[in-house]
Design a protein around this motif. Sequence first.
Motif, PDB file in Angstrom:
ATOM      1  N   LEU A  45      -2.062   2.182  -5.288  1.00 54.22           N
ATOM      2  CA  LEU A  45      -1.239   3.353  -5.473  1.00 54.22           C
ATOM      3  C   LEU A  45      -2.077   4.547  -5.805  1.00 54.22           C
ATOM      4  CD1 LEU A  45       1.264   1.971  -8.299  1.00 54.22           C
ATOM      5  CD2 LEU A  45       2.010   2.791  -5.932  1.00 54.22           C
TER       6      LEU A  45
ATOM      7  N   HIS B 264       9.047   7.497  -9.251  1.00 55.85           N
ATOM      8  CA  HIS B 264       8.990   6.551  -8.318  1.00 55.85           C
ATOM      9  C   HIS B 264       8.575   5.177  -8.926  1.00 55.85           C
ATOM     10  CE1 HIS B 264       8.391   9.994  -5.717  1.00 55.85           C
ATOM     11  NE2 HIS B 264       9.394   9.500  -4.945  1.00 55.85           N
TER      12      HIS B 264
ATOM     13  N   THR C  51       0.653  -1.262  -0.062  1.00 58.39           N
ATOM     14  CA  THR C  51      -0.016   0.077   0.074  1.00 58.39           C
ATOM     15  C   THR C  51       0.950   1.107   0.140  1.00 58.39           C
ATOM     16  OG1 THR C  51      -1.863  -0.831   1.098  1.00 58.39           O
ATOM     17  CG2 THR C  51      -1.894   1.190   1.029  1.00 58.39           C
ATOM     18  N   LEU C  52       0.901   1.783  -1.129  1.00 58.89           N
ATOM     19  CA  LEU C  52       1.562   3.106  -1.240  1.00 58.89           C
ATOM     20  C   LEU C  52       0.519   4.364  -1.428  1.00 58.89           C
ATOM     21  CD1 LEU C  52       4.614   1.915  -3.256  1.00 58.89           C
ATOM     22  CD2 LEU C  52       4.525   2.562  -0.945  1.00 58.89           C
TER      23      LEU C  52
ATOM     24  N   ASN D 128      -2.401   9.538  -5.555  1.00 55.30           N
ATOM     25  CA  ASN D 128      -0.676  10.078  -5.914  1.00 55.30           C
ATOM     26  C   ASN D 128      -0.501  10.953  -7.047  1.00 55.30           C
ATOM     27  OD1 ASN D 128       0.963   8.619  -3.842  1.00 55.30           O
ATOM     28  ND2 ASN D 128       0.017   6.749  -4.548  1.00 55.30           N
TER      29      ASN D 128
ATOM     30  N   CYS E  38      -1.665   7.634  -1.329  1.00 53.19           N
ATOM     31  CA  CYS E  38      -1.362   9.034  -0.661  1.00 53.19           C
ATOM     32  C   CYS E  38       0.086   9.264  -0.159  1.00 53.19           C
ATOM     33  CB  CYS E  38      -2.185   9.184   0.520  1.00 53.19           C
ATOM     34  SG  CYS E  38      -4.034   8.885   0.104  1.00 53.19           S
ATOM     35  N   LYS E  39       1.055   8.752  -0.791  1.00 48.20           N
ATOM     36  CA  LYS E  39       2.503   8.864  -0.385  1.00 48.20           C
ATOM     37  C   LYS E  39       3.407   9.760  -1.389  1.00 48.20           C
ATOM     38  CE  LYS E  39       2.480   5.544   2.632  1.00 48.20           C
ATOM     39  NZ  LYS E  39       2.247   6.314   4.299  1.00 48.20           N
ATOM     40  N   GLY E  40       2.531  10.534  -2.272  1.00 50.97           N
ATOM     41  CA  GLY E  40       3.345  11.502  -3.398  1.00 50.97           C
ATOM     42  C   GLY E  40       4.101  10.845  -4.275  1.00 50.97           C
ATOM     43  N   ILE E  41       3.714   9.507  -4.699  1.00 52.38           N
ATOM     44  CA  ILE E  41       4.251   8.760  -5.736  1.00 52.38           C
ATOM     45  C   ILE E  41       4.108   9.478  -6.947  1.00 52.38           C
ATOM     46  CG2 ILE E  41       4.370   6.410  -6.845  1.00 52.38           C
ATOM     47  CD1 ILE E  41       5.290   6.201  -4.000  1.00 52.38           C
TER      48      ILE E  41
END
Length: 143
Positions: free
Chosen positions: A47, A27, A17-18, A50, A20-23
Amino acid sequence: EKLFCGDEEEPPGERLTLACKGIDDHHCADIKRYLVDPRCLCKSLWLNDNKIRHDGAKLLSEALEENRTLTALYLNHNNIGDLGLYYLLEKLKKNTTLLKLEVGACSIGELEEGEKNNAASMVMDALKAKGQSIGRLNFSSNA
């Protein structure tokens, strides 16, 4: 205590789970390397929310060509647009493991005045090529 709630419970290592990480697109090159590694056990990749655009979607689609474990890819609320959708659907035609693709609110079908919207025909072509081996496609909140 469970880290994730809902109907998508997988054992550790099978869900990444990534959200809401600014991916962003850069990346996605690292994510692609992870997905094509033969030791990858990931079955669902989240994802959502993002900054992934069509270049990132292209990298992820290239990973789909080699990855044989991923069954669900969640890209909701990214800005992949029609071109990103095209990349994903082209590789999805050849991928036998991905059963769920979510691209809700991804700026699909938002074209400039005078352009012809072919997102629907791209989806239909991919579904015909994929046959019955796709369980869920989510295109909600797109034009």
